[in-house]
Write an enzyme that holds these catalytic residues in place. Structure first.
Site, short mmCIF file in Angstrom:
data_model
loop_
_atom_site.label_atom_id
_atom_site.label_comp_id
_atom_site.label_asym_id
_atom_site.label_seq_id
_atom_site.Cartn_x
_atom_site.Cartn_y
_atom_site.Cartn_z
N GLU A 1 42.32 3.36 34.38
CA GLU A 1 41.55 3.89 35.51
C GLU A 1 40.41 2.95 35.89
O GLU A 1 40.16 2.72 37.07
CB GLU A 1 40.98 5.27 35.15
CG GLU A 1 42.04 6.36 35.12
CD GLU A 1 41.53 7.69 34.60
OE1 GLU A 1 42.18 8.71 34.90
OE2 GLU A 1 40.51 7.74 33.90
N LYS B 1 31.71 19.63 38.02
CA LYS B 1 31.57 18.30 37.39
C LYS B 1 30.24 17.62 37.74
O LYS B 1 29.95 16.55 37.23
CB LYS B 1 32.71 17.38 37.85
CG LYS B 1 34.12 17.97 37.75
CD LYS B 1 34.63 17.96 36.35
CE LYS B 1 36.05 18.49 36.21
NZ LYS B 1 37.08 17.66 36.75
N THR C 1 44.48 9.84 37.48
CA THR C 1 45.15 10.68 36.49
C THR C 1 44.36 11.97 36.29
O THR C 1 43.14 11.97 36.40
CB THR C 1 45.25 9.91 35.16
OG1 THR C 1 46.13 8.79 35.37
CG2 THR C 1 45.82 10.76 34.03
N SER D 1 44.45 16.62 36.58
CA SER D 1 44.97 17.71 37.40
C SER D 1 44.54 17.59 38.87
O SER D 1 45.30 17.95 39.77
CB SER D 1 44.52 19.05 36.82
OG SER D 1 43.11 19.10 36.71
C1 5RP Z 1 41.64 11.09 33.05
C2 5RP Z 1 40.40 11.35 33.83
C3 5RP Z 1 40.43 12.48 34.79
O1 5RP Z 1 40.20 12.00 36.06
C4 5RP Z 1 39.38 13.47 34.40
O2 5RP Z 1 39.62 13.88 33.07
C5 5RP Z 1 39.38 14.70 35.33
O3 5RP Z 1 40.56 15.42 35.15
P1 5RP Z 1 40.84 16.78 35.92
O4 5RP Z 1 41.00 16.44 37.35
O5 5RP Z 1 42.10 17.32 35.28
O6 5RP Z 1 39.65 17.68 35.66
O7 5RP Z 1 39.42 10.67 33.72
O8 5RP Z 1 41.46 10.06 32.11
#
Ligand code: 5RP
Length: 262
Positions: free
Chosen positions: A111, A129, A33, A35
């Site tokens: 997840e 990240k 989940t 983007s």
């Molecule tokens: C959702 C998550 C997502 O993987 C995490 O927030 C990263 O999101 P994005 O790819 O939008 O930066 O843990 O619960």
């Protein structure tokens, strides 16, 4: 005409593009989940439609299930799939041991269940990240609605004896109302600054009554794929220690980004 992507989106896109190369016909795939994971679902859908790739997906959120359905990926429940070959998901932070903070999108419970039920977990991300120590990103903790303020107070009390830099705990909001997870629960975000012992933190948090799960993913991720805005992609394997670097070309067929951008 090619849709122009921001460097951040290009980084997510190329990480997702490398990740879907690990998917083979016949696999049961956990669909993350967020983007970055959304790019992966779109690219997988493209492989299903154009190459006849035969897979079933288990979605980690209702949002991902809807996207996967629109992309023509067969979505089944985890109970139907039972065990998965591979899960591909994003992350909010990863450290040198590929331990993660997840749950920025509020889907951490499904997840973690899905990733843990998989032979392999691949995390797709951009370079922002990567951290030396987990904790700058607020740690999401899912709690049941009943007595959530008591759970919050118990967590705050527990944090006093743990090695962290900050101890602020807040209820995640969605506008004026509390954020509600797919399971009907609430999320507490823990602003810890730096988590001295993430293994210990992950274990003790889950001992607090009312806590369902926390966003620390310890020893679950096998590979991290880091995309960059210039098309470079680094794949790191925690088991072999190997690092592969590839360069993806953005001169894609005209319809690619247009299709994916919808
Ligand atoms: C959702 C998550 C997502 O993987 C995490 O927030 C990263 O999101 P994005 O790819 O939008 O930066 O843990 O619960």
């Amino acid at each position: 005409m090619t849709t122009e992507l921001s460097p951040a989106d290009k980084a997510k896109f190329v990480a997702a593009k490398r990740a879907v190369e690990f998917v083979e016909s016949g696999m049961r795939v956990g669909l993350g989940t967020g983007s970055t994971a959304a790019w992966m679902v779109r690219l997988l859908g493209q492989r299903v439609r154009e190459e006849g790739l035969k897979i079933v997906g288990v979605a980690t959120s209702s949002q991902t299930a809807a996207l996967a359905g629109r992309e023509g990926i067969e979505v089944v429940s985890l109970d139907e799939a039972r065990w998965l070959d591979l899960t591909i998901d994003g992350a909010d932070e990863f450290d040198p041991d590929l331990n993660l903070i997840k749950g920025g999108g509020g889907a951490l419970l499904r997840e973690k269940i899905v990733a843990t039920a998989s032979d392999q977990m691949i995390v797709i991300t951009d370079a922002s990240k990567e951290v030396a120590h987990l904790g700058a990103f607020p740690l999401p903790v899912e709690v049941i609605p009943f007595g959530w303020q008591t759970s919050k107070a118990l967590i705050e009390e527990m944090l006093v004896s743990l090695d962290v830099m900050g101890r602020e705990v807040s209820l995640r909001m969605n506008g004026e109302a509390p954020f509600v997870t797919d399971e009907g629960n609430r999320i507490l975000d823990l602003r810890l600054g730096r988590i001295g012992n993430p293994h210990q933190m992950a274990m003790v948090l889950n001992q607090v009554p009312g806590v369902v799960e926390n966003g620390l993913f310890m020893d679950i991720c096998d590979r991290v794929i880091v995309g960059h805005g210039d098309g470079r992609v680094e794949t790191r394997d925690i088991h072999s220690g190997e690092v592969e670097t590839r360069l993806f070309d953005f001169e894609e067929p005209d319809n690619l980004f247009a299709d994916l951008g919808r």
